[in-house]
Design a protein around this motif. Structure first.
Motif, PDB file in Angstrom:
ATOM      1  N   LEU A  86      49.531  40.377  49.184  1.00 18.83           N
ATOM      2  CA  LEU A  86      49.016  41.608  49.765  1.00 18.83           C
ATOM      3  C   LEU A  86      48.552  42.579  48.678  1.00 18.83           C
ATOM      4  CD1 LEU A  86      48.386  43.051  52.374  1.00 18.83           C
ATOM      5  CD2 LEU A  86      50.738  43.928  52.380  1.00 18.83           C
ATOM      6  N   SER A  87      49.251  42.633  47.572  1.00 17.30           N
ATOM      7  CA  SER A  87      48.846  43.499  46.470  1.00 17.30           C
ATOM      8  C   SER A  87      47.479  43.085  45.925  1.00 17.30           C
ATOM      9  CB  SER A  87      49.904  43.443  45.363  1.00 17.30           C
ATOM     10  OG  SER A  87      49.493  44.167  44.241  1.00 17.30           O
ATOM     11  N   LEU A  88      47.279  41.791  45.723  1.00 15.78           N
ATOM     12  CA  LEU A  88      45.974  41.299  45.258  1.00 15.78           C
ATOM     13  C   LEU A  88      44.891  41.537  46.299  1.00 15.78           C
ATOM     14  CD1 LEU A  88      46.756  37.913  43.466  1.00 15.78           C
ATOM     15  CD2 LEU A  88      45.992  40.047  42.425  1.00 15.78           C
ATOM     16  N   TRP A  89      45.224  41.336  47.567  1.00 12.66           N
ATOM     17  CA  TRP A  89      44.247  41.548  48.638  1.00 12.66           C
ATOM     18  C   TRP A  89      43.798  43.014  48.664  1.00 12.66           C
ATOM     19  CZ3 TRP A  89      41.382  38.489  51.649  1.00 12.66           C
ATOM     20  CH2 TRP A  89      40.745  39.059  52.757  1.00 12.66           C
ATOM     21  N   ARG A  90      44.764  43.931  48.605  1.00 12.87           N
ATOM     22  CA  ARG A  90      44.431  45.365  48.619  1.00 12.87           C
ATOM     23  C   ARG A  90      43.547  45.740  47.435  1.00 12.87           C
ATOM     24  NH1 ARG A  90      50.374  46.759  49.816  1.00 12.87           N
ATOM     25  NH2 ARG A  90      50.370  47.069  52.069  1.00 12.87           N
ATOM     26  N   ALA A  91      43.930  45.290  46.252  1.00 18.72           N
ATOM     27  CA  ALA A  91      43.152  45.616  45.056  1.00 18.72           C
ATOM     28  C   ALA A  91      41.741  45.060  45.149  1.00 18.72           C
ATOM     29  CB  ALA A  91      43.857  45.084  43.811  1.00 18.72           C
ATOM     30  N   THR A  92      41.614  43.836  45.622  1.00 18.46           N
ATOM     31  CA  THR A  92      40.298  43.206  45.719  1.00 18.46           C
ATOM     32  C   THR A  92      39.456  43.876  46.795  1.00 18.46           C
ATOM     33  OG1 THR A  92      41.335  41.140  45.034  1.00 18.46           O
ATOM     34  CG2 THR A  92      39.094  40.995  45.894  1.00 18.46           C
ATOM     35  N   ALA A  93      40.054  44.186  47.926  1.00 12.90           N
ATOM     36  CA  ALA A  93      39.327  44.884  48.991  1.00 12.90           C
ATOM     37  C   ALA A  93      38.787  46.211  48.481  1.00 12.90           C
ATOM     38  CB  ALA A  93      40.227  45.093  50.212  1.00 12.90           C
ATOM     39  N   ALA A  94      39.600  46.942  47.718  1.00 13.50           N
ATOM     40  CA  ALA A  94      39.160  48.229  47.171  1.00 13.50           C
ATOM     41  C   ALA A  94      38.017  48.065  46.177  1.00 13.50           C
ATOM     42  CB  ALA A  94      40.340  48.950  46.522  1.00 13.50           C
ATOM     43  N   GLU A  95      37.977  46.929  45.491  1.00 13.64           N
ATOM     44  CA  GLU A  95      36.913  46.673  44.519  1.00 13.64           C
ATOM     45  C   GLU A  95      35.596  46.292  45.171  1.00 13.64           C
ATOM     46  OE1 GLU A  95      40.008  44.726  41.293  1.00 13.64           O
ATOM     47  OE2 GLU A  95      38.298  43.541  41.977  1.00 13.64           O
ATOM     48  N   VAL A  96      35.641  45.528  46.267  1.00  9.97           N
ATOM     49  CA  VAL A  96      34.401  44.917  46.774  1.00  9.97           C
ATOM     50  C   VAL A  96      33.894  45.475  48.097  1.00  9.97           C
ATOM     51  CG1 VAL A  96      34.875  42.770  45.534  1.00  9.97           C
ATOM     52  CG2 VAL A  96      35.479  42.948  47.942  1.00  9.97           C
ATOM     53  N   LEU A  97      34.750  46.114  48.878  1.00 13.20           N
ATOM     54  CA  LEU A  97      34.313  46.598  50.187  1.00 13.20           C
ATOM     55  C   LEU A  97      33.903  48.064  50.124  1.00 13.20           C
ATOM     56  CD1 LEU A  97      37.004  45.152  52.633  1.00 13.20           C
ATOM     57  CD2 LEU A  97      34.739  44.230  52.111  1.00 13.20           C
ATOM     58  N   PRO A  98      32.997  48.455  51.004  1.00 15.22           N
ATOM     59  CA  PRO A  98      32.747  49.884  51.147  1.00 15.22           C
ATOM     60  C   PRO A  98      34.060  50.578  51.521  1.00 15.22           C
ATOM     61  CG  PRO A  98      31.056  48.624  52.293  1.00 15.22           C
ATOM     62  CD  PRO A  98      32.137  47.652  51.875  1.00 15.22           C
ATOM     63  N   VAL A  99      34.297  51.729  50.961  1.00 12.43           N
ATOM     64  CA  VAL A  99      35.584  52.413  51.094  1.00 12.43           C
ATOM     65  C   VAL A  99      36.013  52.589  52.547  1.00 12.43           C
ATOM     66  CG1 VAL A  99      34.618  54.757  50.986  1.00 12.43           C
ATOM     67  CG2 VAL A  99      36.964  54.318  50.206  1.00 12.43           C
ATOM     68  N   GLU A 100      35.077  52.769  53.447  1.00 15.39           N
ATOM     69  CA  GLU A 100      35.420  53.000  54.850  1.00 15.39           C
ATOM     70  C   GLU A 100      35.998  51.772  55.551  1.00 15.39           C
ATOM     71  OE1 GLU A 100      30.877  52.312  54.814  1.00 15.39           O
ATOM     72  OE2 GLU A 100      32.355  53.311  53.539  1.00 15.39           O
ATOM     73  N   HIS A 101      35.934  50.608  54.915  1.00 20.84           N
ATOM     74  CA  HIS A 101      36.444  49.380  55.536  1.00 20.84           C
ATOM     75  C   HIS A 101      37.735  48.867  54.917  1.00 20.84           C
ATOM     76  CE1 HIS A 101      32.772  49.352  57.726  1.00 20.84           C
ATOM     77  NE2 HIS A 101      32.059  49.212  56.640  1.00 20.84           N
ATOM     78  N   VAL A 102      38.139  49.433  53.802  1.00 23.97           N
ATOM     79  CA  VAL A 102      39.300  48.911  53.062  1.00 23.97           C
ATOM     80  C   VAL A 102      40.574  48.994  53.893  1.00 23.97           C
ATOM     81  CG1 VAL A 102      40.758  49.256  51.033  1.00 23.97           C
ATOM     82  CG2 VAL A 102      38.256  49.354  50.818  1.00 23.97           C
ATOM     83  N   ASP A 103      40.875  50.158  54.448  1.00 21.34           N
ATOM     84  CA  ASP A 103      42.133  50.308  55.197  1.00 21.34           C
ATOM     85  C   ASP A 103      42.195  49.373  56.396  1.00 21.34           C
ATOM     86  OD1 ASP A 103      43.136  52.196  53.454  1.00 21.34           O
ATOM     87  OD2 ASP A 103      42.584  53.905  54.701  1.00 21.34           O
ATOM     88  N   ARG A 104      41.086  49.215  57.091  1.00 17.77           N
ATOM     89  CA  ARG A 104      41.076  48.347  58.266  1.00 17.77           C
ATOM     90  C   ARG A 104      41.351  46.891  57.891  1.00 17.77           C
ATOM     91  NH1 ARG A 104      35.669  47.899  61.026  1.00 17.77           N
ATOM     92  NH2 ARG A 104      35.647  45.668  60.933  1.00 17.77           N
ATOM     93  N   VAL A 105      40.671  46.398  56.879  1.00 20.06           N
ATOM     94  CA  VAL A 105      40.841  45.010  56.465  1.00 20.06           C
ATOM     95  C   VAL A 105      42.241  44.791  55.875  1.00 20.06           C
ATOM     96  CG1 VAL A 105      39.979  43.250  54.870  1.00 20.06           C
ATOM     97  CG2 VAL A 105      38.372  44.603  56.203  1.00 20.06           C
ATOM     98  N   CYS A 106      42.759  45.780  55.168  1.00 23.53           N
ATOM     99  CA  CYS A 106      44.117  45.663  54.633  1.00 23.53           C
ATOM    100  C   CYS A 106      45.150  45.737  55.755  1.00 23.53           C
ATOM    101  CB  CYS A 106      44.369  46.728  53.573  1.00 23.53           C
ATOM    102  SG  CYS A 106      43.454  46.399  52.051  1.00 23.53           S
TER     103      CYS A 106
END
Length: 136
Positions: A86-106
């Motif tokens: 989950l830590s890697l997923w969160r970090a990667t999502a924050a790097e590659v996704l538009p900010v408005e989608h990070v919380d939802r995908v996480c």
């Protein structure tokens, strides 16, 4: 990958990029790499399947056909792997996704991780046996 499916601007291409970058990190990770590398023979196919999974979860595409619980059951997964995943997923999502989608995908990842931990009998409950059954 077809980029026509989207939900509030989140696209299949976003998810494919997330999956690809995330599994690059997983493969190199000293904690997760040995578990995943031993389990996956065809990384490109695995990443395509997981992009379909995440597209089904986040976009409702219904393109994934599989059983995540049975796919994970035979592997030596420990409870601490979920925190690292989950830590890697969160970090990667924050790097590659538009900010408005990070919380939802996480948020989806947290729910999926919880379900897998529960189904694999890895919940941290005092006095519980695998699958959360109380001790007799």
């Amino acid at each position: 990958m077809n980029d026509t499916r989207e939900s509030d601007g989140l696209t299949e291409q976003h998810l494919a990029t997330l999956v690809d970058r995330f599994y690059e990190k997983v493969r190199a990770d000293p904690e997760l790499g040995p578990v995943f590398n031993a389990a996956i023979d065809d990384w490109p196919e695995h990443q395509r399947m997981l992009t379909a999974f995440w597209s089904s979860v986040a976009l409702g595409t219904r393109s994934y056909r599989g059983n995540p619980m049975s796919a994970h059951r035979p592997h030596p997964i420990r409870v601490e792997h979920f925190d690292r995943w989950l830590s890697l997923w969160r970090a990667t999502a924050a790097e590659v996704l538009p900010v408005e989608h990070v919380d939802r995908v996480c948020g989806y990842a947290e729910k999926i991780g919880y379900s897998l931990r529960y189904g694999l009998g890895l919940m941290d409950k005092a006095g519980a046996r695998p699958l959360g059954l109380p001790m007799a």
